[in-house]
Design a protein around this motif. Structure first.
Motif, short mmCIF file in Angstrom:
data_model
loop_
_atom_site.label_atom_id
_atom_site.label_comp_id
_atom_site.label_asym_id
_atom_site.label_seq_id
_atom_site.Cartn_x
_atom_site.Cartn_y
_atom_site.Cartn_z
N GLN A 113 -1.48 3.14 -2.07
CA GLN A 113 -2.10 4.34 -1.52
C GLN A 113 -1.13 5.51 -1.45
O GLN A 113 -1.55 6.66 -1.50
CB GLN A 113 -2.64 4.05 -0.11
CG GLN A 113 -3.72 3.01 -0.05
CD GLN A 113 -4.18 2.75 1.36
OE1 GLN A 113 -4.09 3.63 2.23
NE2 GLN A 113 -4.67 1.55 1.62
N TRP A 122 -3.62 4.36 -10.09
CA TRP A 122 -3.92 3.60 -8.88
C TRP A 122 -5.24 4.10 -8.31
O TRP A 122 -5.35 5.29 -7.94
CB TRP A 122 -2.81 3.75 -7.85
CG TRP A 122 -1.51 3.15 -8.30
CD1 TRP A 122 -1.15 1.84 -8.27
CD2 TRP A 122 -0.38 3.85 -8.83
NE1 TRP A 122 0.12 1.67 -8.76
CE2 TRP A 122 0.62 2.89 -9.11
CE3 TRP A 122 -0.12 5.19 -9.12
CZ2 TRP A 122 1.85 3.23 -9.65
CZ3 TRP A 122 1.10 5.54 -9.66
CH2 TRP A 122 2.08 4.56 -9.92
N LYS A 123 -6.18 3.24 -8.18
CA LYS A 123 -7.53 3.65 -7.79
C LYS A 123 -7.61 4.15 -6.36
O LYS A 123 -8.54 4.90 -6.01
CB LYS A 123 -8.51 2.50 -7.99
CG LYS A 123 -8.19 1.25 -7.16
CD LYS A 123 -9.17 0.13 -7.44
CE LYS A 123 -8.84 -1.11 -6.61
NZ LYS A 123 -9.80 -2.21 -6.88
N ASN A 124 -6.64 3.77 -5.51
CA ASN A 124 -6.69 4.17 -4.10
C ASN A 124 -5.58 5.15 -3.71
O ASN A 124 -5.35 5.38 -2.52
CB ASN A 124 -6.59 2.93 -3.20
CG ASN A 124 -7.76 1.99 -3.38
OD1 ASN A 124 -8.90 2.43 -3.49
ND2 ASN A 124 -7.48 0.69 -3.41
N ASN A 181 -2.93 -1.98 -5.10
CA ASN A 181 -3.47 -1.44 -3.85
C ASN A 181 -2.70 -0.23 -3.33
O ASN A 181 -2.86 0.17 -2.18
CB ASN A 181 -3.46 -2.54 -2.78
CG ASN A 181 -4.32 -3.72 -3.16
OD1 ASN A 181 -5.47 -3.54 -3.59
ND2 ASN A 181 -3.79 -4.92 -3.03
N ILE A 206 -3.70 8.16 -2.51
CA ILE A 206 -4.05 9.38 -1.79
C ILE A 206 -2.86 10.31 -1.60
O ILE A 206 -3.04 11.49 -1.28
CB ILE A 206 -4.67 9.06 -0.41
CG1 ILE A 206 -3.71 8.24 0.44
CG2 ILE A 206 -6.01 8.35 -0.58
CD1 ILE A 206 -4.21 7.99 1.86
N LYS A 235 -9.10 11.22 -5.69
CA LYS A 235 -8.74 10.82 -4.34
C LYS A 235 -7.44 11.45 -3.82
O LYS A 235 -7.18 11.39 -2.62
CB LYS A 235 -8.61 9.30 -4.25
CG LYS A 235 -9.94 8.57 -4.39
CD LYS A 235 -9.81 7.10 -4.00
CE LYS A 235 -11.17 6.40 -4.03
NZ LYS A 235 -11.06 4.98 -3.62
N HIS A 295 -5.42 11.02 -10.95
CA HIS A 295 -5.71 10.66 -9.57
C HIS A 295 -6.45 11.77 -8.82
O HIS A 295 -6.45 11.81 -7.60
CB HIS A 295 -4.41 10.33 -8.83
CG HIS A 295 -3.63 9.21 -9.46
ND1 HIS A 295 -2.62 9.42 -10.38
CD2 HIS A 295 -3.75 7.87 -9.34
CE1 HIS A 295 -2.13 8.25 -10.77
NE2 HIS A 295 -2.79 7.30 -10.16
N THR A 299 0.83 -1.20 0.00
CA THR A 299 0.00 0.00 0.00
C THR A 299 0.86 1.25 0.00
O THR A 299 0.37 2.34 -0.26
CB THR A 299 -0.93 0.03 1.22
OG1 THR A 299 -0.13 0.00 2.42
CG2 THR A 299 -1.88 -1.16 1.22
#
Length: 513
Positions: A292, A317-319, A290, A321, A345, A342, A258
């Motif tokens: 982050q 990356w979809k998550n 995954n 932050i 998020k 991105h 992550t």
């Protein structure tokens, strides 16, 4: 009544006792997380610190009181484990791995790896007669013998695998370069004219490759839950060697990640050597679904000139932050393209030492950050500028400046590296001046001050702030930011950091203008 009075502290709940322990040692459940401003500076790119003798003594005495206190204290004592690549350090790690009631508390593992040495000449006599007088040749011959013995017997491989099986709650692995006093003198000697006759050569890329390889093998064999990896001084040579070694295993490792923070410390032929790693980056980062938080950095005085997508390959990356890069010459549209992928998020953005190429302007980047990234909470623009001006300044300097993002860890005391005895404990590291939740350091007035190389993620809120206290004053547009396309001053970049996250210039709210 007398019986109740006699029980005393034993009547306190575990929650209250943990508060007592927090005054001795920071709460291990409060390891700096991805959503904290100080994540990189405290958890990834800084070497661990060690408790004072009094602190260790107090925690040790607390654990000796009774079984209940021992269990509570173990949570604090073993949350962070630091071990040196040495026979002694690995033996103490083995000791911990054989005690699952203690090993279960380990959340962060820091592996301090010294230079590996290659010795030339026929005998140790060459070292005796060629090393500087202030160095004892036996220090290096003993170190070489120990390193060779560990590698030949695979003692480190066995202990690491055993430990990672026992660390059932491991979250974060950190690989650090260890440089002791003798290493420093030797490196200085080799760089000088006297060091042309190299009877001994310190090789960081060999040490980095070996440690990364053995850590990876231990993670695979143990099915460790670890999801964060950081290395502030990664060798490009070691990365290339890993790619050739077991390329099919890399996706298996990174699928769990992550957070990934890498800082490459090589500077020679940087563009060419990183270009050769382009396919490896695509292979690894595309498998890290995954992710982050990610940070990729290079030496501040030797910025990379490759296109951004040579390493990131248009991956989304979809998550994600928090995203960071350091020391890179780019076009504005490269940055804009990545943040737009991105924008839904992304809440933390670091662009340290990023230099825009001719024809690009920072105001265009900032305008997109302000207008399109509604969840953005924090931006770092430390030492940003323009490539032409940077090249002019470096030509004027005309010297080579070593870049160390987190600083080498210097420890000459082997016995203090891993806190595993009854009286030892591992403490939380507090980075200088960056351990609070403030999103902008109001007292940071220097580009090259004590916090120059600290890299950290923002403290992210559940919802972006939508209020302000600007009293209806007109907020400057991008054209009013004073971007001349030549250079960026420190006061400018601080103002820009506020402006692009819609922050009022005089208060902490977010502006709607």
């Amino acid at each position: 009544m007398a019986a109740q009075s006699h029980r005393g502290i034993h009547t306190l709940s575990n929650e209250l006792l943990r508060e007592v322990l927090n005054h001795i040692e920071a709460d291990p459940d409060k390891l700096v997380t991805l959503d904290r401003r100080a994540y990189l500076s405290q958890e990834s790119f800084k070497p661990p610190t060690f408790p004072s003798p009094d602190q260790a003594h107090d925690l040790g005495n607390f654990r000796l009181a009774c079984r209940r206190f021992s269990d509570l204290g173990a949570v604090h004592q073993y949350a962070r484990v630091t071990v040196r690549f040495s026979r002694h350090g690995l033996a103490r790690l083995d000791w911990l791995a054989e005690r699952p009631h203690l090993a279960q508390h380990v959340k962060k593992f820091s592996y301090m790896v010294p230079y590996f040495y290659a010795v030339g000449g026929r005998t140790g006599r060459d070292l005796r007669h060629n090393l500087p007088s202030e160095l004892d040749f036996r220090h290096f011959t003993n170190k070489v013998a120990e390193q060779d013995a560990i590698k030949k017997s695979q003692y480190d491989v066995k202990v690491l695998q055993k430990a990672f099986l026992a660390f059932i709650h491991l979250c974060h692995i950190q690989i650090l370069r260890l440089q002791d006093y003798e290493d420093g003198i030797l490196l200085h000697w080799i760089r000088s004219a006297r060091g042309r006759l190299q009877v001994i050569e310190p090789r960081w890329h060999t040490a980095c490759f070996h440690s990364t390889k053995t850590i990876g093998a231990a993670l695979l064999s143990s099915s460790s839950p670890c999801s964060r990896f950081s290395s502030p001084m990664l060798s490009i040579h070691s990365a290339k060697d890993l790619e050739r070694l077991r390329p099919r295993d890399l996706p298996l490792l990174v699928q769990r990640l992550t957070s990934l923070e890498l800082h490459f410390d090589d500077s020679n032929e940087l563009d060419q050597r990183m270009h050769e790693l382009s396919s490896l980056f695509r292979h690894v980062l595309s498998a890290a679904e995954n992710m982050q938080a990610i940070h990729i950095g290079f030496p501040s005085h030797y910025p990379l000139s490759l296109p951004l997508e040579d390493l990131f390959h248009h991956i989304r990356w979809k998550n994600l932050i928090a995203f960071g890069i350091q020391a890179w010459k780019l076009n504005a549209d490269e940055i804009i393209s990545l943040v737009r992928r991105h924008r839904d998020k992304l809440r933390g953005l670091r662009l340290r030492d990023v230099l825009l190429k001719r024809g690009s302007r920072w105001k265009d980047v900032l305008q997109v950050l302000r207008a399109e990234l509604s969840r953005l909470e924090w931006v770092s623009l430390r030492r940003i500028g323009y490539a032409d001006r940077f090249d002019e300044q470096m030509a004027d300097i005309g010297i080579e400046i070593e870049d160390i993002p987190g600083g080498d860890s210097e420890s000459g005391d082997e016995d203090e590296v891993l806190s595993l005895s009854e009286m030892d404990t591992q403490s939380s590291h507090t980075a200088d001046g960056d351990d609070d939740d403030n999103e902008i350091d109001e007292n940071d007035n220097e580009e090259n001050g004590p916090h120059t190389n600290e890299m950290s993620f923002p403290h992210l809120l559940d919802h972006p702030r939508r209020w302000c206290y600007c009293n209806g004053q007109q907020v400057p547009s991008a054209e009013d930011l004073g971007d001349d396309g030549i250079s960026v001053t420190n006061p400018q970049r601080k103002l820009w950091e506020r402006w692009c996250i819609r922050r009022c210039s005089h208060d902490v709210g977010r502006c709607q203008n």
